[in-house]
Design an enzyme around this catalytic site. Structure first.
Site, PDB file in Angstrom:
ATOM      1  N   ALA A  10       0.732  -1.412   0.002  1.00 43.21           N
ATOM      2  CA  ALA A  10      -0.186  -0.115  -0.187  1.00 43.21           C
ATOM      3  C   ALA A  10       0.649   1.425  -0.326  1.00 43.21           C
ATOM      4  O   ALA A  10       0.586   1.905   0.478  1.00 43.21           O
ATOM      5  CB  ALA A  10      -0.897  -0.008   1.049  1.00 43.21           C
ATOM      6  N   GLY A  11       2.525   0.886  -0.792  1.00 43.47           N
ATOM      7  CA  GLY A  11       2.911   2.243  -0.857  1.00 43.47           C
ATOM      8  C   GLY A  11       2.189   2.922  -1.972  1.00 43.47           C
ATOM      9  O   GLY A  11       1.364   3.403  -1.987  1.00 43.47           O
ATOM     10  N   ASP A  33      -1.352  -4.959   3.078  1.00 45.36           N
ATOM     11  CA  ASP A  33       0.173  -3.899   3.680  1.00 45.36           C
ATOM     12  C   ASP A  33       1.457  -4.924   5.102  1.00 45.36           C
ATOM     13  O   ASP A  33      -0.063  -5.182   6.234  1.00 45.36           O
ATOM     14  CB  ASP A  33       0.673  -3.031   3.755  1.00 45.36           C
ATOM     15  CG  ASP A  33       2.054  -2.974   3.457  1.00 45.36           C
ATOM     16  OD1 ASP A  33       2.471  -2.085   2.161  1.00 45.36           O
ATOM     17  OD2 ASP A  33       2.770  -2.328   4.279  1.00 45.36           O
ATOM     18  N   ASN A 120      10.535  -3.795  -8.274  1.00 42.04           N
ATOM     19  CA  ASN A 120      11.861  -4.623  -8.553  1.00 42.04           C
ATOM     20  C   ASN A 120      12.252  -4.778  -8.231  1.00 42.04           C
ATOM     21  O   ASN A 120      12.411  -4.575  -6.948  1.00 42.04           O
ATOM     22  CB  ASN A 120      12.455  -2.670  -9.506  1.00 42.04           C
ATOM     23  CG  ASN A 120      11.314  -2.115 -10.758  1.00 42.04           C
ATOM     24  OD1 ASN A 120      11.561  -2.874 -12.399  1.00 42.04           O
ATOM     25  ND2 ASN A 120      10.928  -0.658 -10.293  1.00 42.04           N
ATOM     26  N   HIS A 175      13.426  -3.783 -18.324  1.00 43.07           N
ATOM     27  CA  HIS A 175      12.510  -3.171 -18.080  1.00 43.07           C
ATOM     28  C   HIS A 175      14.534  -2.800 -17.215  1.00 43.07           C
ATOM     29  O   HIS A 175      14.218  -2.841 -16.133  1.00 43.07           O
ATOM     30  CB  HIS A 175      11.840  -3.313 -16.574  1.00 43.07           C
ATOM     31  CG  HIS A 175      11.429  -2.328 -15.834  1.00 43.07           C
ATOM     32  ND1 HIS A 175      10.840  -0.259 -16.755  1.00 43.07           N
ATOM     33  CD2 HIS A 175      10.580  -1.222 -14.854  1.00 43.07           C
ATOM     34  CE1 HIS A 175      10.794   0.047 -15.955  1.00 43.07           C
ATOM     35  NE2 HIS A 175      10.946   0.240 -15.156  1.00 43.07           N
TER      36      HIS A 175
HETATM   37  N1  APR Z   1       4.292  -7.704   2.692  1.00 48.81           N
HETATM   38  C1  APR Z   1       3.351  -6.460   1.471  1.00 48.81           C
HETATM   39  N2  APR Z   1       3.919  -5.243   1.724  1.00 48.81           N
HETATM   40  C2  APR Z   1       5.503  -5.099   1.786  1.00 48.81           C
HETATM   41  C3  APR Z   1       5.746  -6.217   1.914  1.00 48.81           C
HETATM   42  C4  APR Z   1       5.349  -7.693   2.076  1.00 48.81           C
HETATM   43  N3  APR Z   1       6.253  -8.324   2.819  1.00 48.81           N
HETATM   44  N4  APR Z   1       7.173  -5.481   2.579  1.00 48.81           N
HETATM   45  C5  APR Z   1       7.284  -4.168   1.590  1.00 48.81           C
HETATM   46  N5  APR Z   1       5.789  -3.915   2.018  1.00 48.81           N
HETATM   47  C6  APR Z   1       5.012  -2.970   1.334  1.00 48.81           C
HETATM   48  C7  APR Z   1       5.586  -1.488   2.830  1.00 48.81           C
HETATM   49  O1  APR Z   1       5.313  -1.906   3.572  1.00 48.81           O
HETATM   50  C8  APR Z   1       5.396  -0.446   1.437  1.00 48.81           C
HETATM   51  O2  APR Z   1       4.089  -0.084   2.188  1.00 48.81           O
HETATM   52  O3  APR Z   1       5.100  -2.277  -0.388  1.00 48.81           O
HETATM   53  C9  APR Z   1       4.859  -0.898   0.202  1.00 48.81           C
HETATM   54  C10 APR Z   1       5.958  -0.627  -1.031  1.00 48.81           C
HETATM   55  O4  APR Z   1       6.053   0.909  -1.292  1.00 48.81           O
HETATM   56  P1  APR Z   1       6.750   2.523  -1.628  1.00 48.81           P
HETATM   57  O5  APR Z   1       7.836   2.372  -0.662  1.00 48.81           O
HETATM   58  O6  APR Z   1       6.292   2.980  -1.254  1.00 48.81           O
HETATM   59  O7  APR Z   1       7.732   2.087  -2.771  1.00 48.81           O
HETATM   60  P2  APR Z   1       6.531   2.016  -4.062  1.00 48.81           P
HETATM   61  O8  APR Z   1       7.162   3.333  -5.008  1.00 48.81           O
HETATM   62  O9  APR Z   1       5.485   1.927  -3.901  1.00 48.81           O
HETATM   63  O10 APR Z   1       7.244   1.217  -5.559  1.00 48.81           O
HETATM   64  C11 APR Z   1       6.770  -0.243  -5.285  1.00 48.81           C
HETATM   65  O11 APR Z   1       7.244  -0.621  -7.384  1.00 48.81           O
HETATM   66  O12 APR Z   1       7.851   0.643  -9.496  1.00 48.81           O
HETATM   67  C12 APR Z   1       8.212  -0.342  -8.308  1.00 48.81           C
HETATM   68  O13 APR Z   1      10.197   0.047  -7.781  1.00 48.81           O
HETATM   69  C13 APR Z   1       9.538  -0.135  -7.170  1.00 48.81           C
HETATM   70  O14 APR Z   1      10.187  -2.425  -6.607  1.00 48.81           O
HETATM   71  C14 APR Z   1       9.009  -0.951  -6.255  1.00 48.81           C
HETATM   72  C15 APR Z   1       7.842  -0.655  -6.312  1.00 48.81           C
END
Ligand code: APR
Length: 308
Positions: A10-11, A33, A120, A175
């Site tokens: 939920a990022g 999340d 990624n 990519h």
């Molecule tokens: N299970 C579920 N969620 C998780 C886990 C897990 N094991 N580990 C981390 N997360 C959640 C984090 O808590 C965070 O809310 O994944 C989310 C990632 O969100 P952001 O850090 O905001 O990253 P974001 O910009 O959304 O990018 C996500 O997409 O484009 C790609 O390179 C980018 O790999 C990255 C992904």
């Protein structure tokens, strides 16, 4: 009964995608999340925009995979961004762990779903999801090409002063820095760009497309792109949910197409109700083939780091 889409993570990318999906109004949406309460808070906030925007989508946030049960589509955006001092290989291993765990849980509750991987390094993470899920390749797709192509189309439209709707383009390969924007096949309302833009400018635009992700990262200071990435996932989901059979570049586990076996590579793919419906093979010239081979080598190297 309404259909169901789960977004894991939920990022920035995940929550922006959930908002876009809610506005589509064709399925209920679950946002998962590991951070306690956060997905619940974001989901409620999005849900409360329903009366204003006019959608009835039920949006639920959760920390429990049981709530994702019976999803038609699951999008995996969970993962860590690269931190200072972290090598690319460190990142691969860290996100490999996350994507493996997530895929296991997703499959347990939604054995018939279609998985779209966004985390990624994309091509490697899609490979993990395919392996852990044991799904046929038709149901494990990676999102990269729509985004890379959108960037390419944006720059071409700006260059010639045309509508983005009139710009058709394809980007092949992994990519990353080695992606292969197919300038030869790029057209503006059917006119090849080679007739509209000088070779030098095309090369600059191709390079800017390759560096498109890094350009945003640099400007943002922290984090990476999410508006265009979430829009790109939405286009894939539209084609699946509405069985539109649109053709768009996606990361697909190739089984002989383009002479490549068992590796996720960006190629034009037709998406419909079954997920991947067809891989489209474009005839490449010698230069494009050489660039694609380089890109494939880079993906193989990344996959090698994961030891699968
Ligand atoms: N299970 C579920 N969620 C998780 C886990 C897990 N094991 N580990 C981390 N997360 C959640 C984090 O808590 C965070 O809310 O994944 C989310 C990632 O969100 P952001 O850090 O905001 O990253 P974001 O910009 O959304 O990018 C996500 O997409 O484009 C790609 O390179 C980018 O790999 C990255 C992904």
């Amino acid at each position: 009964m309404r259909r169901k889409i789960t977004v894991v993570g939920a990022g920035f990318v995940g929550s922006t995608l959930v908002q876009r999906l809610a506005e589509r109004d064709y399925a209920d949406v679950v946002m998962f999340d590991i951070v306690p309460n956060m997905p619940q808070g974001k989901a409620l906030d999005i849900l409360e925009s329903g009366p204003v925007l006019g959608f009835d989508t039920q949006v639920t946030g959760t920390n429990d995979y049981a709530d994702t049960v019976g999803s038609d589509i699951v999008v995996i955006t969970s993962g860590f961004p690269r931190k200072p001092g972290m090598t690319r290989d460190d990142l691969v291993k860290k996100n490999q762990e996350i994507v493996s765990q997530v895929t296991e849980q997703v499959v347990k509750y939604s054995p018939e779903c279609i998985i779209i991987v966004v985390t990624n390094p994309l091509d490697a993470m899609a490979q993990i999801a395919l392996k852990v899920s044991g799904f046929p390749r038709e149901r494990v797709l990676g999102m990269a090409g729509v985004l890379d192509t959108a960037r390419f189309r944006t720059f071409i439209a700006q260059e010639v002063g045309a509508s983005v709707r009139d710009v058709q383009a394809y980007v092949l390969g992994g990519h990353g820095d080695t992606m292969v924007p197919l300038a030869r096949m790029c057209t503006v309302a059917g006119v090849p760009i080679e007739q509209l833009i000088s070779p030098e400018r095309i090369e600059e635009i191709v390079q800017r497309t390759r560096d498109g992700g890094a350009e945003i990262v640099k400007l943002l200071g922290t984090g990476s792109a999410y508006f265009a990435p979430s829009a790109s996932v939405l286009q894939m989901i539209d084609s699946i949910m509405l069985d539109k059979k649109m053709i768009m570049p996606c990361a697909i586990s190739l089984q002989g197409e383009y002479g490549i076996h068992n590796l996720f590579v960006g190629v034009p793919a037709q998406l419909g109700a079954n997920g991947l419906e067809k891989v489209i093979e474009i005839e490449l010239d010698a230069h494009e083939r050489e660039q694609l081979n380089k890109s494939v080598d880079a993906v193989r190297e990344l996959v090698g780091v994961m030891g699968i």
